[in-house]
Design an enzyme around this catalytic site. Structure first.
Site, PDB file in Angstrom:
ATOM      1  CD1 TRP A 193      28.580  35.145  42.677  1.00 28.84           C
ATOM      2  CD2 TRP A 193      27.243  34.948  40.897  1.00 28.84           C
ATOM      3  NE1 TRP A 193      27.844  33.998  42.827  1.00 28.84           N
ATOM      4  CE2 TRP A 193      27.015  33.857  41.754  1.00 28.84           C
ATOM      5  CE3 TRP A 193      26.517  35.031  39.706  1.00 28.84           C
ATOM      6  CZ2 TRP A 193      26.092  32.855  41.466  1.00 28.84           C
ATOM      7  CZ3 TRP A 193      25.590  34.032  39.417  1.00 28.84           C
ATOM      8  CH2 TRP A 193      25.390  32.961  40.289  1.00 28.84           C
ATOM      9  CG  ASP A 203      26.522  41.529  43.207  1.00 29.45           C
ATOM     10  OD1 ASP A 203      25.850  41.455  44.262  1.00 29.45           O
ATOM     11  OD2 ASP A 203      26.672  40.557  42.426  1.00 29.45           O
ATOM     12  CE  LYS A 252      23.603  34.064  47.178  1.00 25.99           C
ATOM     13  NZ  LYS A 252      24.413  34.738  46.175  1.00 25.99           N
TER      14      LYS A 252
HETATM   15  C1  LIG Z   1      24.397  34.629  44.651  1.00 24.70           C
HETATM   16  C2  LIG Z   1      25.019  35.772  43.970  1.00 24.70           C
HETATM   17  C3  LIG Z   1      24.572  36.212  42.709  1.00 24.70           C
HETATM   18  C4  LIG Z   1      23.494  35.494  41.915  1.00 24.70           C
HETATM   19  O1  LIG Z   1      22.253  35.694  42.444  1.00 24.70           O
HETATM   20  P1  LIG Z   1      20.920  35.174  41.702  1.00 24.70           P
HETATM   21  O2  LIG Z   1      19.859  35.795  42.536  1.00 24.70           O
HETATM   22  O3  LIG Z   1      20.949  33.694  41.753  1.00 24.70           O
HETATM   23  O4  LIG Z   1      20.936  35.694  40.314  1.00 24.70           O
HETATM   24  C5  LIG Z   1      25.177  37.336  42.175  1.00 24.70           C
HETATM   25  N1  LIG Z   1      26.143  37.988  42.817  1.00 24.70           N
HETATM   26  C6  LIG Z   1      26.610  37.580  44.009  1.00 24.70           C
HETATM   27  C7  LIG Z   1      27.707  38.344  44.676  1.00 24.70           C
HETATM   28  C8  LIG Z   1      26.058  36.470  44.621  1.00 24.70           C
HETATM   29  O5  LIG Z   1      26.527  36.071  45.818  1.00 24.70           O
END
Ligand SMILES: *Cc1c(COP(=O)(O)O)cnc(C)c1O
Length: 363
Positions: A101, A171, A195
């Site tokens: 990511w 993030d 998540k």
């Molecule tokens: C799941 C995830 C994403 C992507 O998320 P979306 O909502 O599908 O765009 C980005 N960063 C991390 C750390 C993730 O776990």
């Protein structure tokens, strides 16, 4: 008790009590005769849901008043574009690339300016978090970007990178509310809620108020400016109302357990069960370096793709759902988010022991 344990990476397991409460309120929220899904976002009833969710998050994370809390859409992936559009004023930024990511975010940012990789563990197949104590950051860089927890490779920062006074953006999608964080160590924290906090479709961003301004890259759409959402209390347009309602309930659930310190202890004991087994197993081997291990996403493999597949299949037949590793890395991954009960991890470890004992011939 549900019949299966859901180890999915996201959308992921939610606390059973939260789902039960939502079910109880499904047809009639607080005597309104309506489901939360049916209530106008402009109603007093919904305004109190969003206000209470924000207030509960501020209390739980101890968010200082000079930070804005925004409820946004477009998934975490849209933030990969919104961040440069809103903050890349010199068209320069530094990215720490520690996984799938973070790399996606880096690639998106390259559409907007000159991006420098300040640190990366890609050469080592992202199995560890690189040393970020003395990053080579250019003086005119607009910000430093990181991803706290690598969902796919199963690693986590255990020390905040030194951003050398630059804005630090993080993030936290896959470790959101899994342990305490010092919000003021960062200038922006953000994450998709699917998540750890609720159903897919909502992103929560926590941003230092003085960074949110009219000055954005030319052509930035109204919807993609943080200021648009900050000025309207996240209700410039219709927000994902039901998701916000569920997040409020998940936060209350964490508070009822004893808050984030307690949540961390619970997560540590769950992860330890599995890591301890991986460290002594002759069949299974953990993929992340020990000093970079994640509490949420635990990656491992047997050494044979055929045996990995046999394990995933047999696990599925034994109530262990969604344990296959991400296609980028293969192997096996157990996602132990907040709502995964310890019984789920115990069940998984017992199953791994039985599978190992059977030498892969588990019936
Ligand atoms: C799941 C995830 C994403 C992507 O998320 P979306 O909502 O599908 O765009 C980005 N960063 C991390 C750390 C993730 O776990």
């Amino acid at each position: 008790m549900r019949k299966t344990f859901n180890f999915s990476a996201g959308p992921a397991v939610l606390p059973e009590s939260v789902l039960q409460e939502a079910a109880d309120e499904m047809l009639d929220y607080k005597g309104s005769g309506m489901s939360v899904m049916e209530i106008s976002h402009r109603s007093a009833l919904f305004q109190s849901i969003i206000d209470e969710t924000e207030a509960a998050l501020r209390t739980l994370m101890n968010i200082p008043n000079d930070y804005e809390v925004l409820f946004l859409q477009g998934g975490t992936s849209l933030q990969f574009a919104m961040i440069p559009m809103n903050f890349m004023r010199n068209r320069k930024a530094d990215y720490i690339v520690t996984g799938y990511w973070a790399k996606k975010a880096y690639q998106e940012a390259k559409l907007y300016g000159e991006i420098h990789v300040a640190a990366s563990s890609e050469d080592d197949n992202f199995s560890h978090i690189p040393d970020c104590s003395d990053l080579d950051i250019s003086p005119d860089s607009d910000y430093v970007y990181m991803c706290e927890n690598s969902t796919i490779y199963g690693t986590k920062f255990h020390k905040r990178p030194d951003s050398k006074g630059k804005i630090l953006i993080n993030d936290i999608s896959s470790c959101f509310l899994s342990e305490p964080m010092n919000v003021s160590d960062y200038d922006m924290l953000f994450g998709g809620i699917q998540k750890n906090l609720g159903p897919a479709g909502l992103v929560i961003a926590i941003i230092r108020k003085d960074l949110i301004s009219e000055t954005v890259l030319p052509g930035t759409p109204t919807m993609l400016r943080y200021k648009t959402h900050a000025d309207k209390g996240s209700m410039y347009n219709t927000p994902p109302t039901y998701n916000i309602y569920i997040v409020g309930k998940v936060i209350k659930w964490i508070q009822s357990l004893g808050g984030l310190d307690k949540m961390k202890k619970i997560n540590e004991s769950k992860a330890a069960l599995l890591y301890d087994y991986l460290d002594k197993s002759d069949m299974f081997c953990g993929l992340a370096d020990k000093d970079s291990r994640s509490l949420m996403n635990i990656t491992f493999r047997t050494g044979s793709e055929a045996l990995d597949s046999a394990f995933v299949k047999a696990a599925g037949e034994n109530g262990i759902i969604s344990i296959k590793g991400h296609r980028a890395i293969g192997g096996i991954r157990a996602n132990l988010y907040n709502a995964m009960p310890i019984e789920g991890v115990q069940h998984l470890v017992q199953f791994m022991e039985a599978f190992e004992k059977s030498e892969g011939q588990y019936e």
